[in-house]
Design a protein around this motif. Structure first.
Motif, short mmCIF file in Angstrom:
data_model
loop_
_atom_site.label_atom_id
_atom_site.label_comp_id
_atom_site.label_asym_id
_atom_site.label_seq_id
_atom_site.Cartn_x
_atom_site.Cartn_y
_atom_site.Cartn_z
N THR A 65 1.66 11.00 -2.85
CA THR A 65 1.27 10.04 -2.23
C THR A 65 -0.17 9.90 -1.73
O THR A 65 -0.66 8.78 -1.13
N ALA A 125 0.07 7.83 -5.78
CA ALA A 125 -0.58 6.94 -5.09
C ALA A 125 -2.23 7.41 -5.26
O ALA A 125 -2.55 8.61 -4.77
N GLN A 127 -6.58 6.71 -4.69
CA GLN A 127 -7.46 5.87 -4.28
C GLN A 127 -8.85 6.38 -4.41
O GLN A 127 -9.33 7.55 -4.29
N ALA A 146 0.35 3.46 -7.92
CA ALA A 146 -0.41 2.65 -7.21
C ALA A 146 -1.73 2.99 -7.18
O ALA A 146 -2.18 3.97 -6.29
N TRP A 184 -3.52 -1.44 -5.91
CA TRP A 184 -3.47 -1.82 -4.19
C TRP A 184 -5.00 -1.64 -4.01
O TRP A 184 -5.96 -1.77 -4.61
N HIS A 214 -4.00 1.98 1.16
CA HIS A 214 -3.92 3.46 1.06
C HIS A 214 -5.29 3.87 1.62
O HIS A 214 -6.24 3.75 1.27
N LEU A 352 5.68 4.05 -1.75
CA LEU A 352 5.08 3.11 -2.80
C LEU A 352 5.77 1.79 -3.05
O LEU A 352 5.68 1.25 -3.92
#
Length: 449
Positions: A65, A125, A127, A146, A184, A214, A352
């Motif tokens: 995550t 996830a 970012q 995501a 996201w 996030h 998620l």
């Protein structure tokens, strides 16, 4: 194994995540979801749509995550530094990221995705910047993800407008493109480098598009210090009042989150993504996992970037979580193996914004599954150790032999089937050489500084 999307999977041991272990078991899959789970009775089924894994354990895939896939381009560069404070972040990363361009992203994303697949991660996830250049490779990999467009604005009105516009465009462009990859919004850090004006806009964007946020949070206490000075109360109280916890939110790290503030997260759509290895390597406190679980908070597991945590093995992170929790609390089994497995599977899917049963081998859950040969699960004599303890404390991600997402094999017999890993590694080296040359000899364009 003749089908990339089998109808039935048979294994000598099926760990469902619900407390049941089937020896042997059969899992039926339809349209990317589990349609039946049962003990094997009678002869083993056979045919072109049957995958018989033999002497293997079948279990839910792990969920990472908190990751930054393009950063495998800079694997290991932060050794000896902490990236969990602004000084290390600016000195080690931003000086390099100032010279990063979109063409240097895809190969490293492919390397990271292959690492995930090989180590049993089926969903993650992400970012980072340049999400447009991350998403195509992730979709090609077959992983569930995501992808949050990273936003750093540092109080600059022009930067805020630019980054919000790009994040909006990206999230909108991903709507309906893939049933396993979503766009996201990725604010880097609330209050620290995303100011209140940006936070409100990010919250509204997430609500409008039905996506998540996030964000790095409570890595070193900076948010609480800033909020105490500006508002006279801790960061989580301010965030709750602003409605920042009303949309799916991943709060990465949470090493210094005040324990008395944890009830504010309970019952919200926010999850704590803890990374034990990075906490230890960075010399910061361990996230309060036991207290968070007791408070009803969704706790998940991540790998962070590989600039300092140089691998993405969530089996190792599970092991570190258990040991670090026991060490810091001086309480053996402070977080139990079953809880740790839930953190790495069911809770990850919940963070998620997945379905209630996702992360289990249960009817209706997504068919995101991995297999480990039984010979590589060190259980010891029969009855000596629980299966959950053996998985958490004895298995390496390198032992994973098969990986499936949405009912489709991404890896069989330890060979990644969806990506050209060798070509990605060759291109990544060329990209790194380009980045080093730029850093040494060219002025930064200033975009990320």
């Amino acid at each position: 194994m003749t089908s990339t999307t089998p109808r039935l999977i048979v294994a000598d041991l099926v760990w469902t995540g619900t407390g049941d272990a089937l020896e042997p078991g059969v899992v039926e899959i339809s349209d990317g979801r589990i349609s039946a789970v049962s003990p094997l009775r009678g002869a083993r089924p056979a045919g072109p749509d049957v995958a018989d894994l033999g002497a293997s354990l079948l279990m839910p895939g792990l969920v990472n995550t908190h990751a930054h896939t393009p950063m495998s381009l800079m694997r290991g560069v932060a050794q000896g530094h902490s990236l969990l404070c602004m000084e290390g972040y600016l000195e080690v990363l931003r000086t390099r990221e100032a010279h990063l361009t979109p063409d240097l992203v895809p190969a490293s994303v492919a390397v990271s995705c292959a690492d995930f697949i090989r180590h049993g991660v089926t969903a993650f996830a992400d970012q980072y910047f340049y999400a447009d250049d991350i998403a195509p490779t992730v979709m090609r990999s077959g992983l569930r993800a995501a992808i949050g467009w990273g936003i750093v604005e540092l109080g600059d009105d022009d930067a805020r407008a630019r980054e919000l516009a790009e994040a909006t465009r990206f999230a909108e462009s991903m709507a309906g493109v893939s049933r396993v990859v979503r766009g996201w919004v990725g604010p880097h850090a609330y209050f620290v480098d995303n100011q209140v004006e940006a936070m409100r806009a990010e919250r509204d964007l997430a609500r409008r598009l039905g996506v998540g946020l996030h964000v790095h949070f409570s890595t070193s206490g900076e948010e609480d210090a800033l909020c105490q000075e500006a508002y006279g109360r801790p960061a989580l109280e301010v965030m709750a009042e602003m409605g920042m916890l009303d949309v799916p939110t991943i709060l990465a790290h949470c090493n210094t989150v005040p324990v008395d503030q944890l009830p504010l997260l309970a019952g919200t759509r926010a999850a704590m993504a803890v990374i034990p290895s990075v906490a230890m390597q960075s010399g910061v406190p361990a996230a309060p996992v036991r207290a968070a679980l007791d408070a009803g908070v969704t706790v998940t597991l991540g790998s962070d970037n590989v600039c300092n945590n140089t691998n993405v093995d969530l089996f190792e992170e599970m092991r570190m979580l258990g040991k670090l929790a026991a060490f810091t609390s001086r309480s053996p089994n402070n977080v139990s193996p079953r809880e740790i497995l839930g953190i790495a599977t069911v809770n990850g899917h919940r963070a998620l914004d997945g379905g209630a049963d996702d992360g289990l081998i249960a009817v209706g859950a997504v068919a995101d599954l991995i297999a480990v040969p039984l010979a590589e699960i060190p259980r010891g004599p029969v009855g000596a150790q629980s299966l959950e303890a053996a998985l958490v404390y004895g298995v390496s991600g390198a032992s994973v032999s098969h990986s499936m997402v949405d009912g489709r094999w991404l890896m069989t017999d330890r060979v990644v089937r969806t990506l050209d890993v060798e070509a990605a590694l060759i291109q990544q080296q060329a990209d790194y050489d380009t980045l080093v040359a730029r850093t040494a000899g060219a002025p930064a364009d200033g975009r990320w500084l």
